[in-house]
Design a protein around this motif. Structure first.
Motif, PDB file in Angstrom:
ATOM      1  N   GLY A 115      78.138  46.063  31.008  1.00 54.47           N
ATOM      2  CA  GLY A 115      77.513  45.928  29.699  1.00 54.47           C
ATOM      3  C   GLY A 115      76.747  46.798  29.142  1.00 54.47           C
ATOM      4  N   THR A 116      76.284  46.565  28.219  1.00 57.85           N
ATOM      5  CA  THR A 116      75.487  48.099  27.656  1.00 57.85           C
ATOM      6  C   THR A 116      74.394  48.542  28.434  1.00 57.85           C
ATOM      7  OG1 THR A 116      74.605  46.981  25.614  1.00 57.85           O
ATOM      8  CG2 THR A 116      77.144  48.557  26.042  1.00 57.85           C
ATOM      9  N   GLU A 117      73.078  47.864  29.103  1.00 54.47           N
ATOM     10  CA  GLU A 117      72.688  47.692  29.334  1.00 54.47           C
ATOM     11  C   GLU A 117      71.975  47.782  30.716  1.00 54.47           C
ATOM     12  OE1 GLU A 117      69.834  44.812  26.772  1.00 54.47           O
ATOM     13  OE2 GLU A 117      70.841  45.593  25.254  1.00 54.47           O
ATOM     14  N   LEU A 145      79.963  36.712  30.251  1.00 57.65           N
ATOM     15  CA  LEU A 145      78.868  36.483  28.674  1.00 57.65           C
ATOM     16  C   LEU A 145      78.494  37.284  28.264  1.00 57.65           C
ATOM     17  CD1 LEU A 145      80.041  35.550  25.846  1.00 57.65           C
ATOM     18  CD2 LEU A 145      78.872  33.412  26.141  1.00 57.65           C
ATOM     19  N   LYS A 146      77.364  37.132  28.866  1.00 58.26           N
ATOM     20  CA  LYS A 146      75.996  37.469  28.059  1.00 58.26           C
ATOM     21  C   LYS A 146      75.324  38.775  28.778  1.00 58.26           C
ATOM     22  CE  LYS A 146      74.091  32.815  28.717  1.00 58.26           C
ATOM     23  NZ  LYS A 146      73.704  31.301  29.260  1.00 58.26           N
ATOM     24  N   HIS A 147      75.527  39.092  29.933  1.00 58.09           N
ATOM     25  CA  HIS A 147      75.428  40.397  30.604  1.00 58.09           C
ATOM     26  C   HIS A 147      76.497  41.688  30.763  1.00 58.09           C
ATOM     27  CE1 HIS A 147      71.757  39.231  30.082  1.00 58.09           C
ATOM     28  NE2 HIS A 147      72.079  38.042  30.882  1.00 58.09           N
ATOM     29  N   GLY A 148      77.753  41.482  30.665  1.00 61.09           N
ATOM     30  CA  GLY A 148      79.085  42.144  31.222  1.00 61.09           C
ATOM     31  C   GLY A 148      79.267  42.280  33.001  1.00 61.09           C
ATOM     32  N   ILE A 149      78.373  40.813  33.607  1.00 61.47           N
ATOM     33  CA  ILE A 149      78.591  41.340  34.855  1.00 61.47           C
ATOM     34  C   ILE A 149      79.737  40.371  35.011  1.00 61.47           C
ATOM     35  CG2 ILE A 149      77.247  40.474  36.868  1.00 61.47           C
ATOM     36  CD1 ILE A 149      75.473  43.231  34.962  1.00 61.47           C
ATOM     37  N   SER A 150      80.382  41.222  36.545  1.00 58.72           N
ATOM     38  CA  SER A 150      81.545  40.788  36.963  1.00 58.72           C
ATOM     39  C   SER A 150      81.685  40.917  38.218  1.00 58.72           C
ATOM     40  CB  SER A 150      82.762  40.751  36.314  1.00 58.72           C
ATOM     41  OG  SER A 150      83.922  40.452  36.207  1.00 58.72           O
ATOM     42  N   ALA A 165      74.549  50.330  33.553  1.00 59.60           N
ATOM     43  CA  ALA A 165      75.274  50.014  32.995  1.00 59.60           C
ATOM     44  C   ALA A 165      76.856  50.833  33.338  1.00 59.60           C
ATOM     45  CB  ALA A 165      75.283  50.403  30.889  1.00 59.60           C
ATOM     46  N   GLY A 166      77.996  50.676  33.495  1.00 58.68           N
ATOM     47  CA  GLY A 166      79.168  51.083  34.120  1.00 58.68           C
ATOM     48  C   GLY A 166      79.297  51.419  35.836  1.00 58.68           C
ATOM     49  N   HIS A 167      78.467  50.966  36.093  1.00 52.61           N
ATOM     50  CA  HIS A 167      78.059  51.423  37.977  1.00 52.61           C
ATOM     51  C   HIS A 167      77.911  49.485  38.618  1.00 52.61           C
ATOM     52  CE1 HIS A 167      76.010  54.480  36.618  1.00 52.61           C
ATOM     53  NE2 HIS A 167      76.258  55.031  37.611  1.00 52.61           N
ATOM     54  N   ARG A 168      78.510  49.799  39.749  1.00 53.76           N
ATOM     55  CA  ARG A 168      78.467  48.546  40.529  1.00 53.76           C
ATOM     56  C   ARG A 168      77.957  48.706  41.789  1.00 53.76           C
ATOM     57  NH1 ARG A 168      82.523  52.153  40.515  1.00 53.76           N
ATOM     58  NH2 ARG A 168      83.520  53.005  42.244  1.00 53.76           N
ATOM     59  N   MET A 169      77.643  47.311  42.827  1.00 53.96           N
ATOM     60  CA  MET A 169      76.304  47.160  43.607  1.00 53.96           C
ATOM     61  C   MET A 169      76.972  46.444  44.515  1.00 53.96           C
ATOM     62  SD  MET A 169      72.997  48.478  42.830  1.00 53.96           S
ATOM     63  CE  MET A 169      72.855  49.128  44.002  1.00 53.96           C
ATOM     64  N   LEU A 170      76.790  46.371  46.491  1.00 56.83           N
ATOM     65  CA  LEU A 170      77.387  45.200  47.143  1.00 56.83           C
ATOM     66  C   LEU A 170      75.941  44.374  47.002  1.00 56.83           C
ATOM     67  CD1 LEU A 170      79.188  43.846  48.404  1.00 56.83           C
ATOM     68  CD2 LEU A 170      78.129  45.753  51.042  1.00 56.83           C
ATOM     69  N   ILE A 171      76.093  43.434  46.632  1.00 60.54           N
ATOM     70  CA  ILE A 171      75.080  42.406  46.676  1.00 60.54           C
ATOM     71  C   ILE A 171      74.994  41.480  47.763  1.00 60.54           C
ATOM     72  CG2 ILE A 171      73.395  40.446  45.338  1.00 60.54           C
ATOM     73  CD1 ILE A 171      73.851  43.180  43.707  1.00 60.54           C
ATOM     74  N   PRO A 172      74.038  41.557  48.998  1.00 62.75           N
ATOM     75  CA  PRO A 172      74.257  40.705  50.553  1.00 62.75           C
ATOM     76  C   PRO A 172      73.754  39.157  49.634  1.00 62.75           C
ATOM     77  CG  PRO A 172      71.582  41.857  49.900  1.00 62.75           C
ATOM     78  CD  PRO A 172      72.837  42.318  48.899  1.00 62.75           C
ATOM     79  N   THR A 173      74.061  38.347  50.739  1.00 59.41           N
ATOM     80  CA  THR A 173      74.663  37.046  50.205  1.00 59.41           C
ATOM     81  C   THR A 173      73.444  36.595  51.116  1.00 59.41           C
ATOM     82  OG1 THR A 173      76.242  35.917  51.461  1.00 59.41           O
ATOM     83  CG2 THR A 173      76.143  36.280  49.189  1.00 59.41           C
ATOM     84  N   GLY A 174      73.137  37.010  52.989  1.00 55.27           N
ATOM     85  CA  GLY A 174      72.519  36.697  53.454  1.00 55.27           C
ATOM     86  C   GLY A 174      72.544  35.926  54.616  1.00 55.27           C
ATOM     87  N   LEU A 175      74.608  35.501  54.211  1.00 54.40           N
ATOM     88  CA  LEU A 175      75.261  34.514  54.925  1.00 54.40           C
ATOM     89  C   LEU A 175      76.665  35.257  56.053  1.00 54.40           C
ATOM     90  CD1 LEU A 175      75.453  32.403  52.081  1.00 54.40           C
ATOM     91  CD2 LEU A 175      73.625  31.917  53.998  1.00 54.40           C
ATOM     92  N   ALA A 176      76.987  34.122  56.839  1.00 52.31           N
ATOM     93  CA  ALA A 176      78.359  34.387  57.035  1.00 52.31           C
ATOM     94  C   ALA A 176      78.799  32.761  57.590  1.00 52.31           C
ATOM     95  CB  ALA A 176      77.805  35.476  59.001  1.00 52.31           C
TER      96      ALA A 176
END
Length: 156
Positions: A109-111, A80-85, A50-61
């Motif tokens: 989110g909070t979790e 809506l469900k998890h606060g992920i943006s 909660a409160g953090h961010r990360m770079l998520i790879p897609t495996g694509l170019a």
């Protein structure tokens, strides 16, 4: 509607079993992007506290044609469900970028939120681009609003 051809490649470490982005319905504006982790992370994925961010790879170019951009946008269900943006929403990918396609996710989110290999994490939307040319003037054309800024048009 005009079809746009966008070249796409899996990066060397990518899992080719993860499907390419696709439109889920005939009226969809965006295609879902999926997490595609490198070997060794595929089983575990990544947890975003909660409160953090990360770079998520897609495996694509991708290679976007000149005159277009790609916009990365949040998935409404995750928001809506998890606060992920996406903290830079919409994120812009320029036509001349050829590097790895990654998605910055933030957990409002909070979790903690776990992103598993293959999860749908964001949407990609393609749009035409206009490049502006500045025309320097001594005064701007007057409007009824004028210089009224934030909140100046009132609340209805």
């Amino acid at each position: 509607m005009t079809d746009l051809i966008v070249d796409v490649q899996y990066l060397p470490h990518a899992d080719h079993a993860i499907p390419l982005p696709s439109y889920e319905t005939s009226g969809a504006a965006g295609m879902d992007l999926r997490a595609n982790f490198e070997i060794g992370l595929r089983g575990d994925g990544i947890t975003i506290d909660a409160g953090h961010r990360m770079l998520i790879p897609t495996g694509l170019a991708i290679a976007i044609p000149n005159g277009y951009e790609a916009q990365l946008r949040p998935r409404s269900g995750l928001a809506l469900k998890h606060g992920i943006s996406l903290p830079n929403s919409p994120g812009t990918i320029d036509a001349d970028y050829r590097g790895p396609l990654g998605v910055i996710l933030i957990n409002h989110g909070t979790e903690s939120f776990h992103v598993a290999h293959g999860d749908r994490i964001a949407q990609i939307v393609f749009a035409p681009v206009l490049q502006a040319n500045w025309q320097r003037v001594d005064a701007l054309e007057a409007t009824s609003r004028g210089g009224g800024g934030f909140g100046s048009t009132g609340r209805k």
